[in-house]
Design an enzyme around this catalytic site. Sequence first.
Site, PDB file in Angstrom:
ATOM      1  N   THR A 106      74.890 -17.080  46.041  1.00 35.36           N
ATOM      2  CA  THR A 106      74.662 -17.509  44.654  1.00 35.36           C
ATOM      3  C   THR A 106      73.224 -17.995  44.468  1.00 35.36           C
ATOM      4  OG1 THR A 106      76.972 -18.181  44.532  1.00 35.36           O
ATOM      5  CG2 THR A 106      75.511 -19.095  42.865  1.00 35.36           C
ATOM      6  N   VAL A 107      72.792 -18.949  45.288  1.00 36.60           N
ATOM      7  CA  VAL A 107      71.451 -19.525  45.120  1.00 36.60           C
ATOM      8  C   VAL A 107      70.377 -18.521  45.557  1.00 36.60           C
ATOM      9  CG1 VAL A 107      69.933 -21.442  45.721  1.00 36.60           C
ATOM     10  CG2 VAL A 107      72.382 -21.856  45.474  1.00 36.60           C
ATOM     11  N   GLU A 121      64.602 -30.414  46.895  1.00 33.36           N
ATOM     12  CA  GLU A 121      64.957 -30.735  45.510  1.00 33.36           C
ATOM     13  C   GLU A 121      66.276 -30.072  45.091  1.00 33.36           C
ATOM     14  OE1 GLU A 121      62.670 -32.784  43.211  1.00 33.36           O
ATOM     15  OE2 GLU A 121      64.809 -32.923  42.849  1.00 33.36           O
ATOM     16  N   GLY A 140      71.026 -30.191  41.280  1.00 32.86           N
ATOM     17  CA  GLY A 140      70.526 -28.918  40.740  1.00 32.86           C
ATOM     18  C   GLY A 140      69.103 -28.993  40.240  1.00 32.86           C
ATOM     19  N   ILE A 191      67.684 -31.058  38.186  1.00 36.58           N
ATOM     20  CA  ILE A 191      67.098 -32.376  37.861  1.00 36.58           C
ATOM     21  C   ILE A 191      66.074 -32.743  38.949  1.00 36.58           C
ATOM     22  CG2 ILE A 191      67.579 -34.849  37.613  1.00 36.58           C
ATOM     23  CD1 ILE A 191      70.334 -34.174  36.601  1.00 36.58           C
ATOM     24  N   ASP A 226      80.987 -33.527  48.353  1.00 37.36           N
ATOM     25  CA  ASP A 226      79.663 -33.024  47.950  1.00 37.36           C
ATOM     26  C   ASP A 226      78.849 -34.141  47.262  1.00 37.36           C
ATOM     27  OD1 ASP A 226      77.809 -30.658  47.332  1.00 37.36           O
ATOM     28  OD2 ASP A 226      78.177 -31.497  45.345  1.00 37.36           O
ATOM     29  N   LYS A 233      75.283 -35.988  48.485  1.00 37.88           N
ATOM     30  CA  LYS A 233      74.093 -36.159  47.642  1.00 37.88           C
ATOM     31  C   LYS A 233      73.704 -37.630  47.506  1.00 37.88           C
ATOM     32  CE  LYS A 233      75.117 -31.928  45.122  1.00 37.88           C
ATOM     33  NZ  LYS A 233      75.983 -31.372  44.055  1.00 37.88           N
ATOM     34  N   GLY A 239      74.843 -24.133  40.052  1.00 39.26           N
ATOM     35  CA  GLY A 239      74.756 -22.742  39.633  1.00 39.26           C
ATOM     36  C   GLY A 239      73.482 -22.086  40.132  1.00 39.26           C
TER      37      GLY A 239
HETATM   38  P1  NDP Z   1      76.992 -18.757  49.070  1.00 42.17           P
HETATM   39  O1  NDP Z   1      78.245 -18.897  49.861  1.00 42.17           O
HETATM   40  O2  NDP Z   1      77.050 -18.042  47.776  1.00 42.17           O
HETATM   41  O3  NDP Z   1      75.888 -18.023  49.970  1.00 42.17           O
HETATM   42  C1  NDP Z   1      75.688 -18.308  51.313  1.00 42.17           C
HETATM   43  C2  NDP Z   1      74.828 -17.218  51.928  1.00 42.17           C
HETATM   44  O4  NDP Z   1      74.563 -17.529  53.281  1.00 42.17           O
HETATM   45  C3  NDP Z   1      75.478 -15.847  51.923  1.00 42.17           C
HETATM   46  O5  NDP Z   1      74.506 -14.866  51.649  1.00 42.17           O
HETATM   47  C4  NDP Z   1      75.985 -15.661  53.348  1.00 42.17           C
HETATM   48  O6  NDP Z   1      75.932 -14.301  53.791  1.00 42.17           O
HETATM   49  C5  NDP Z   1      74.982 -16.468  54.140  1.00 42.17           C
HETATM   50  N1  NDP Z   1      75.604 -17.100  55.317  1.00 42.17           N
HETATM   51  C6  NDP Z   1      76.574 -18.032  55.310  1.00 42.17           C
HETATM   52  N2  NDP Z   1      76.889 -18.386  56.574  1.00 42.17           N
HETATM   53  C7  NDP Z   1      76.095 -17.660  57.376  1.00 42.17           C
HETATM   54  C8  NDP Z   1      75.930 -17.568  58.771  1.00 42.17           C
HETATM   55  N3  NDP Z   1      76.679 -18.303  59.597  1.00 42.17           N
HETATM   56  N4  NDP Z   1      74.991 -16.712  59.262  1.00 42.17           N
HETATM   57  C9  NDP Z   1      74.224 -15.973  58.411  1.00 42.17           C
HETATM   58  N5  NDP Z   1      74.336 -16.017  57.075  1.00 42.17           N
HETATM   59  C10 NDP Z   1      75.253 -16.842  56.571  1.00 42.17           C
HETATM   60  O7  NDP Z   1      76.409 -20.215  48.880  1.00 42.17           O
HETATM   61  P2  NDP Z   1      75.493 -20.764  47.714  1.00 42.17           P
HETATM   62  O8  NDP Z   1      74.395 -19.824  47.459  1.00 42.17           O
HETATM   63  O9  NDP Z   1      76.338 -21.238  46.611  1.00 42.17           O
HETATM   64  O10 NDP Z   1      74.929 -22.095  48.428  1.00 42.17           O
HETATM   65  C11 NDP Z   1      73.906 -22.023  49.391  1.00 42.17           C
HETATM   66  C12 NDP Z   1      73.453 -23.436  49.723  1.00 42.17           C
HETATM   67  O11 NDP Z   1      72.969 -24.046  48.544  1.00 42.17           O
HETATM   68  C13 NDP Z   1      74.568 -24.359  50.232  1.00 42.17           C
HETATM   69  O12 NDP Z   1      74.021 -25.286  51.119  1.00 42.17           O
HETATM   70  C14 NDP Z   1      75.032 -25.053  48.976  1.00 42.17           C
HETATM   71  O13 NDP Z   1      75.632 -26.295  49.257  1.00 42.17           O
HETATM   72  C15 NDP Z   1      73.710 -25.235  48.270  1.00 42.17           C
HETATM   73  N6  NDP Z   1      73.777 -25.401  46.842  1.00 42.17           N
HETATM   74  C16 NDP Z   1      74.537 -24.577  46.069  1.00 42.17           C
HETATM   75  C17 NDP Z   1      74.565 -24.726  44.714  1.00 42.17           C
HETATM   76  C18 NDP Z   1      75.386 -23.884  43.819  1.00 42.17           C
HETATM   77  O14 NDP Z   1      75.480 -24.210  42.621  1.00 42.17           O
HETATM   78  N7  NDP Z   1      75.987 -22.804  44.301  1.00 42.17           N
HETATM   79  C19 NDP Z   1      73.775 -25.794  44.060  1.00 42.17           C
HETATM   80  C20 NDP Z   1      72.998 -26.620  44.970  1.00 42.17           C
HETATM   81  C21 NDP Z   1      73.003 -26.408  46.299  1.00 42.17           C
HETATM   82  P3  NDP Z   1      76.887 -13.175  53.135  1.00 42.17           P
HETATM   83  O15 NDP Z   1      76.498 -13.104  51.710  1.00 42.17           O
HETATM   84  O16 NDP Z   1      76.558 -11.932  53.861  1.00 42.17           O
HETATM   85  O17 NDP Z   1      78.270 -13.658  53.345  1.00 42.17           O
HETATM   86  N1  HSE Z   2      79.024 -27.446  44.244  1.00 46.23           N
HETATM   87  C1  HSE Z   2      77.939 -28.210  43.775  1.00 46.23           C
HETATM   88  C2  HSE Z   2      78.289 -28.819  42.434  1.00 46.23           C
HETATM   89  C3  HSE Z   2      76.728 -27.322  43.629  1.00 46.23           C
HETATM   90  O1  HSE Z   2      79.269 -28.390  41.823  1.00 46.23           O
HETATM   91  O2  HSE Z   2      77.592 -29.723  42.002  1.00 46.23           O
HETATM   92  C4  HSE Z   2      75.478 -28.073  43.237  1.00 46.23           C
HETATM   93  O3  HSE Z   2      75.034 -28.879  44.275  1.00 46.23           O
END
Ligand code: NDP
Ligand code: HSE
Length: 435
Positions: free
Chosen positions: A13-14, A129, A134, A136, A201, A205, A302
């Site tokens: 997602t990110v 950050e 997110g 902010i 979570d 934070k 998001g």
């Molecule tokens: P996702 O689950 O959508 O994405 C995680 C990514 O990391 C995927 O591409 C996955 O690969 C890869 N991955 C996961 N585990 C492994 C591993 N063991 N080895 C190699 N690659 C790996 O997570 P998000 O993008 O939602 O979140 C990413 C980070 O950002 C997390 O720490 C989350 O807490 C943080 N975050 C998320 C927010 C949100 O709103 N979603 C907001 C703020 C922070 P593959 O796609 O191939 O499975």
């Molecule tokens: N899962 C987290 C939330 C993502 O809902 O706030 C942002 O850190």
Amino acid sequence: MDSIKIGMIGFGTVGAGVVNLLQDRGDSLAERVGVKLELVRVSVRDINAKRDARVDPLMLTTDPYEIANSDNVDIVIEVMGGEEPAIGLALQSLKNGKHLVTANKLLLAMRGEQVYQAAEDAGVELGFEGAVAGAIPIIRSIKNAFAADRISQVQGIVNGTGNYILSRMTDEGKAFDEILKDAQALGYAEADPTFDVEGIDSAHKIAILGSLGFETPIDFGDVYTEGISAITPEDIDMAREFGYRIKLLAIAKRNTDSIDVRVHPAMIPADNLIANVNGALNSVEVVCDVSGTSMLVGPGAGSGPTASAVMGDVVDISRKIINGAAGKTPPLSVPCKSRTKIPVRPMDEVMSEYYLRFTVPDRTGVLSMIASALGRHKISISSMIQRGRMENEPVSVVLTTHMAKEANLKKALGEIDDMNVCAAETMAIRMVGAG
Ligand code: NDP
Ligand code: HSE
């Protein structure tokens, strides 16, 4: 140097949000930095998975250490999540002299001290950050904007999923599970959504914010954590009746010789600013001794908001690289060695007013048994409402209390449990900011 080379670990997602920003805003980012920001390698688990952004397939690898060890990467963006293998990758990247930007709050809450020290030892930049609230800009506010101030409190709503669920429960009266599914589809929820709904979570934070704001290491195990999964539509209705709204609140507060660091649902007066922060929005209130109280509100979760925060750090670090200033100031604003341990006050010693919902038979004497147990533990009742009256059916009796000590409330509720009059678990919600 004609470009800054970026390696990204994780492309979910990110990560997709980051790729979209790099592609859509490439020229504008280059103008801000002075050279191009170039994504050179991206690590994923599954090379063939469908993604919300496109990169040259040759850029993809399933070995994240290729990025941590690459000679062709200046900045590593870690958006993979989790503690392992993220900690190894973060430490290896830093040891190899790479600047690190991470949105991984779990990693920093659990292993932050190691990461901060490693970044400082390596003389590189660390941006996080995106890890808290997110879009902010709360991390840079604490590190830079309030650098001359003394922070006494940081509190707010720091989980978008939880706030989205509570807001829709309040507005639409919908069931918890149905709303959680929507939050997942919108990309707000963690890989394991129990982290969002059980307050973990938010706890990650607030541990990061408290640690940064009070310049102290915080053991994550000391953070009291309670989520929203037990909140019912009836509690939301009752809160409304009393003139309150229920929010999942994260609190970090300085006391004389200790700090409070905790997360729990809270009933907040409906006219309070925080009570009106709805949907996936987050809000963080910072109380300082010189500047007073400031409040920041913005999208808390998001793809776009988080990617924006991540890229803000990347731009900041890239400018420092270009100007020869990267790694010249400590990653936490103060050197790690000057941070001193402040104990976290045990939850039992915290004082609060409470909303208590008992599910009991509508029978003479039951209310007086409950009131006596509360009285024996010095808990004084401020109001009472009884809901429903059906023959042989339990009813809800809701009491609110004056200020009471958490330990006393626990003892009183234990005694009431032992009386075997309650037909369901008693709900206790702390009331914050009343009076
Ligand atoms: P996702 O689950 O959508 O994405 C995680 C990514 O990391 C995927 O591409 C996955 O690969 C890869 N991955 C996961 N585990 C492994 C591993 N063991 N080895 C190699 N690659 C790996 O997570 P998000 O993008 O939602 O979140 C990413 C980070 O950002 C997390 O720490 C989350 O807490 C943080 N975050 C998320 C927010 C949100 O709103 N979603 C907001 C703020 C922070 P593959 O796609 O191939 O499975
Ligand atoms: N899962 C987290 C939330 C993502 O809902 O706030 C942002 O850190």
